[in-house]
Design a protein around this motif. Structure first.
Motif, PDB file in Angstrom:
ATOM      1  N   PRO A   1      -8.183   0.284  -9.257  1.00  0.00           N
ATOM      2  CA  PRO A   1      -7.406   0.634 -10.465  1.00  0.00           C
ATOM      3  C   PRO A   1      -6.068   1.270 -10.118  1.00  0.00           C
ATOM      4  O   PRO A   1      -5.774   2.409 -10.479  1.00  0.00           O
ATOM      5  CB  PRO A   1      -8.336   1.625 -11.178  1.00  0.00           C
ATOM      6  CG  PRO A   1      -9.067   2.300 -10.059  1.00  0.00           C
ATOM      7  CD  PRO A   1      -9.291   1.233  -9.011  1.00  0.00           C
ATOM      8  N   LEU A   2      -5.236   0.519  -9.401  1.00  0.00           N
ATOM      9  CA  LEU A   2      -3.962   1.025  -8.901  1.00  0.00           C
ATOM     10  C   LEU A   2      -2.806   0.160  -9.373  1.00  0.00           C
ATOM     11  O   LEU A   2      -2.988  -1.014  -9.734  1.00  0.00           O
ATOM     12  CB  LEU A   2      -3.966   1.065  -7.369  1.00  0.00           C
ATOM     13  CG  LEU A   2      -5.062   1.899  -6.698  1.00  0.00           C
ATOM     14  CD1 LEU A   2      -5.022   1.687  -5.192  1.00  0.00           C
ATOM     15  CD2 LEU A   2      -4.912   3.375  -7.045  1.00  0.00           C
ATOM     16  N   ALA A   3      -1.613   0.728  -9.337  1.00  0.00           N
ATOM     17  CA  ALA A   3      -0.390  -0.013  -9.652  1.00  0.00           C
ATOM     18  C   ALA A   3       0.777   0.699  -9.010  1.00  0.00           C
ATOM     19  O   ALA A   3       0.740   1.916  -8.802  1.00  0.00           O
ATOM     20  CB  ALA A   3      -0.180  -0.102 -11.158  1.00  0.00           C
ATOM     21  N   PHE A   4       1.814  -0.052  -8.673  1.00  0.00           N
ATOM     22  CA  PHE A   4       3.078   0.564  -8.278  1.00  0.00           C
ATOM     23  C   PHE A   4       3.867   0.868  -9.544  1.00  0.00           C
ATOM     24  O   PHE A   4       3.906   0.055 -10.474  1.00  0.00           O
ATOM     25  CB  PHE A   4       3.884  -0.357  -7.364  1.00  0.00           C
ATOM     26  CG  PHE A   4       3.387  -0.398  -5.945  1.00  0.00           C
ATOM     27  CD1 PHE A   4       3.477   0.718  -5.134  1.00  0.00           C
ATOM     28  CD2 PHE A   4       2.831  -1.557  -5.430  1.00  0.00           C
ATOM     29  CE1 PHE A   4       3.019   0.692  -3.831  1.00  0.00           C
ATOM     30  CE2 PHE A   4       2.369  -1.596  -4.125  1.00  0.00           C
ATOM     31  CZ  PHE A   4       2.467  -0.469  -3.317  1.00  0.00           C
TER      32      PHE A   4
ATOM     33  N   ASP B   1     -13.581   8.082  -2.721  1.00  0.00           N
ATOM     34  CA  ASP B   1     -14.761   7.229  -2.845  1.00  0.00           C
ATOM     35  C   ASP B   1     -14.999   6.839  -4.298  1.00  0.00           C
ATOM     36  O   ASP B   1     -15.494   5.740  -4.586  1.00  0.00           O
ATOM     37  CB  ASP B   1     -15.994   7.935  -2.283  1.00  0.00           C
ATOM     38  CG  ASP B   1     -15.946   8.077  -0.770  1.00  0.00           C
ATOM     39  OD1 ASP B   1     -15.170   7.332  -0.133  1.00  0.00           O
ATOM     40  OD2 ASP B   1     -16.676   8.923  -0.224  1.00  0.00           O
ATOM     41  N   ASP B   2     -14.667   7.735  -5.216  1.00  0.00           N
ATOM     42  CA  ASP B   2     -14.841   7.429  -6.631  1.00  0.00           C
ATOM     43  C   ASP B   2     -13.957   6.265  -7.062  1.00  0.00           C
ATOM     44  O   ASP B   2     -14.374   5.406  -7.846  1.00  0.00           O
ATOM     45  CB  ASP B   2     -14.514   8.659  -7.491  1.00  0.00           C
ATOM     46  CG  ASP B   2     -15.555   9.759  -7.354  1.00  0.00           C
ATOM     47  OD1 ASP B   2     -16.673   9.446  -6.893  1.00  0.00           O
ATOM     48  OD2 ASP B   2     -15.247  10.911  -7.697  1.00  0.00           O
ATOM     49  N   VAL B   3     -12.728   6.225  -6.549  1.00  0.00           N
ATOM     50  CA  VAL B   3     -11.826   5.122  -6.872  1.00  0.00           C
ATOM     51  C   VAL B   3     -12.344   3.824  -6.265  1.00  0.00           C
ATOM     52  O   VAL B   3     -12.326   2.767  -6.907  1.00  0.00           O
ATOM     53  CB  VAL B   3     -10.399   5.430  -6.386  1.00  0.00           C
ATOM     54  CG1 VAL B   3      -9.497   4.208  -6.553  1.00  0.00           C
ATOM     55  CG2 VAL B   3      -9.823   6.618  -7.138  1.00  0.00           C
ATOM     56  N   LEU B   4     -12.826   3.886  -5.022  1.00  0.00           N
ATOM     57  CA  LEU B   4     -13.394   2.690  -4.394  1.00  0.00           C
ATOM     58  C   LEU B   4     -14.600   2.187  -5.181  1.00  0.00           C
ATOM     59  O   LEU B   4     -14.801   0.977  -5.318  1.00  0.00           O
ATOM     60  CB  LEU B   4     -13.804   2.995  -2.957  1.00  0.00           C
ATOM     61  CG  LEU B   4     -12.676   3.336  -1.979  1.00  0.00           C
ATOM     62  CD1 LEU B   4     -13.256   3.649  -0.610  1.00  0.00           C
ATOM     63  CD2 LEU B   4     -11.671   2.191  -1.881  1.00  0.00           C
ATOM     64  N   ALA B   5     -15.397   3.101  -5.689  1.00  0.00           N
ATOM     65  CA  ALA B   5     -16.579   2.712  -6.453  1.00  0.00           C
ATOM     66  C   ALA B   5     -16.198   1.989  -7.739  1.00  0.00           C
ATOM     67  O   ALA B   5     -16.912   1.090  -8.192  1.00  0.00           O
ATOM     68  CB  ALA B   5     -17.418   3.941  -6.778  1.00  0.00           C
ATOM     69  N   ARG B   6     -15.059   2.344  -8.318  1.00  0.00           N
ATOM     70  CA  ARG B   6     -14.617   1.665  -9.536  1.00  0.00           C
ATOM     71  C   ARG B   6     -14.299   0.205  -9.277  1.00  0.00           C
ATOM     72  O   ARG B   6     -14.485  -0.649 -10.145  1.00  0.00           O
ATOM     73  CB  ARG B   6     -13.397   2.385 -10.123  1.00  0.00           C
ATOM     74  CG  ARG B   6     -13.716   3.719 -10.763  1.00  0.00           C
ATOM     75  CD  ARG B   6     -12.461   4.470 -11.155  1.00  0.00           C
ATOM     76  NE  ARG B   6     -11.691   3.753 -12.166  1.00  0.00           N
ATOM     77  CZ  ARG B   6     -10.521   4.172 -12.642  1.00  0.00           C
ATOM     78  NH1 ARG B   6     -10.003   5.316 -12.183  1.00  0.00           N
ATOM     79  NH2 ARG B   6      -9.881   3.484 -13.550  1.00  0.00           N
ATOM     80  N   ALA B   7     -13.843  -0.120  -8.063  1.00  0.00           N
ATOM     81  CA  ALA B   7     -13.565  -1.516  -7.725  1.00  0.00           C
ATOM     82  C   ALA B   7     -14.843  -2.315  -7.586  1.00  0.00           C
ATOM     83  O   ALA B   7     -14.840  -3.538  -7.724  1.00  0.00           O
ATOM     84  CB  ALA B   7     -12.760  -1.599  -6.431  1.00  0.00           C
ATOM     85  N   ALA B   8     -15.960  -1.653  -7.263  1.00  0.00           N
ATOM     86  CA  ALA B   8     -17.243  -2.330  -7.123  1.00  0.00           C
ATOM     87  C   ALA B   8     -17.857  -2.674  -8.471  1.00  0.00           C
ATOM     88  O   ALA B   8     -18.804  -3.456  -8.546  1.00  0.00           O
ATOM     89  CB  ALA B   8     -18.215  -1.468  -6.322  1.00  0.00           C
TER      90      ALA B   8
END
Length: 340
Positions: free
Chosen positions: A146-149, A131-138
């Motif tokens: 905040p992701l990358a391959f 949820d913390d990562v999803l919140a960063r997108a908001a």
């Protein structure tokens, strides 16, 4: 030597963050550098549910209505449904490794460009990101997950040219365990029908200030599917000359489709080979109602030849266009009508 550029103007990161992300992506594939841009809109509530249902029906029925749903988070929920269904089709190719499945949901394309939406999820049903990562997108300062391959290679069979792309991650439905990945890619030569191979490795998570990555999920995924679009592009009449930063330039071709635009031009007497002949070119689209769309931020490529610097400035639009609503394209001070 070919140089590839893709504008960073609309990124909402600090210059240092942008440079770090670009350096990581450029290092993974010199021939076709790519840069991450944030998604500029989030899917409306319910889009993901429609996507799951419609894509499930696509394989059995061959219907194309689901393509618009798959791309609603990219081009908006009011995307030209009839147009996008004509230029795209559902894919359904997938690969699973380390308990994570990557699926190519749908694709749209034209003469030079294509866009693909992927879904990524764990087989056991647990959430892929916290949820913390999803919140960063908001956060309006970032907008994208905040992701990358760690590596990402896209190779049409037999293709020898170059390309430039935009890629980012988003979450169409925070209520499910999946996230989405989108790739918008433009080639410098026409796309040929045939097999496309996409190779992805190790999903990584950026830290809070985007200066480093940690591995979120290990894996190696290879997907293969067909590039075979119903091309709705129009080639506009060219040959006009104009001035670009003091040099004479000549329009070779303009290819316009509901998905993208590509402007091919030659700068004569360019002089200093280190000069940038892509960014200075002003480019805009005028609708039949008189409103305009500035496209000057488009990226592109340049190569030095015997006649000067051969350039291509191109981009995939933020929305699917109806070409019947486009009156003209302006390149520099040259106005080229779009015949209806």
């Amino acid at each position: 030597m070919n140089r590839y550029q893709d504008t960073m103007d609309r990124l909402r990161f600090t210059p240092e963050q942008k440079e770090d992300m670009v350096d990581r992506l450029m290092a993974s594939e010199v021939a076709t550098p790519r840069r991450v841009l944030p998604i500029r809109r989030l899917a409306a509530a319910g889009v993901a549910a429609a996507l799951v249902l419609s894509l499930g029906a696509a394989g059995a029925t061959g219907a194309l209505g689901e393509v618009g749903a798959a791309f609603s988070a990219i081009f908006g929920s009011s995307a030209q449904t009839e147009v996008i269904d004509k230029i795209g089709y559902p894919v359904g190719a997938s690969d699973t490794d380390h308990g994570i499945t990557v699926t190519a949901d749908a694709i749209v394309g034209d003469t030079y460009s294509y866009a693909v939406v992927y879904t990524i999820q764990r087989e056991d049903g647990t959430a892929l990101v916290s949820d913390d990562v999803l919140a960063r997108a908001a956060n309006p300062e970032t907008e994208a997950l905040p992701l990358a391959f760690q590596s990402h290679d896209t190779t049409p069979r037999g293709y020898k040219g170059g390309s430039h792309a935009r890629t980012w991650f988003f979450d169409a439905d925070p209520a499910d365990n999946a996230i989405q990945f989108v790739e918008l890619r433009t080639q410098d030569t026409p796309i040929q029908p045939g097999e496309l191979t996409v190779q992805l490795r190790d999903l990584e998570l950026y830290n809070e200030d985007y200066t480093a990555c940690t591995t979120l999920a290990e894996g190696s995924w290879t997907l293969k599917f067909q590039l075979d679009f119903e091309d709705s592009s129009r080639v506009l009449p060219c040959g006009q000359t104009f001035r670009l930063d003091g040099a004479e330039a000549e329009l070779n071709t303009i290819t316009l489709s509901p998905l993208s635009i590509q402007v091919d031009y030659t700068v004569h007497g360019a002089g200093d080979p280190s000069l940038d002949w892509i960014e200075p070119l002003s480019l805009s689209l005028t609708y039949t109602d008189g409103t305009t769309l500035d496209l000057s931020h488009a990226g592109g490529s340049s190569a030095y030849g015997e006649d000067g610097v051969n350039c291509q400035k191109s981009m995939i639009f933020d929305q699917i266009l109806s070409l019947d609503e486009v009156a003209s394209i302006t390149v520099g001070d040259v106005v080229i009508p779009v015949t209806q």
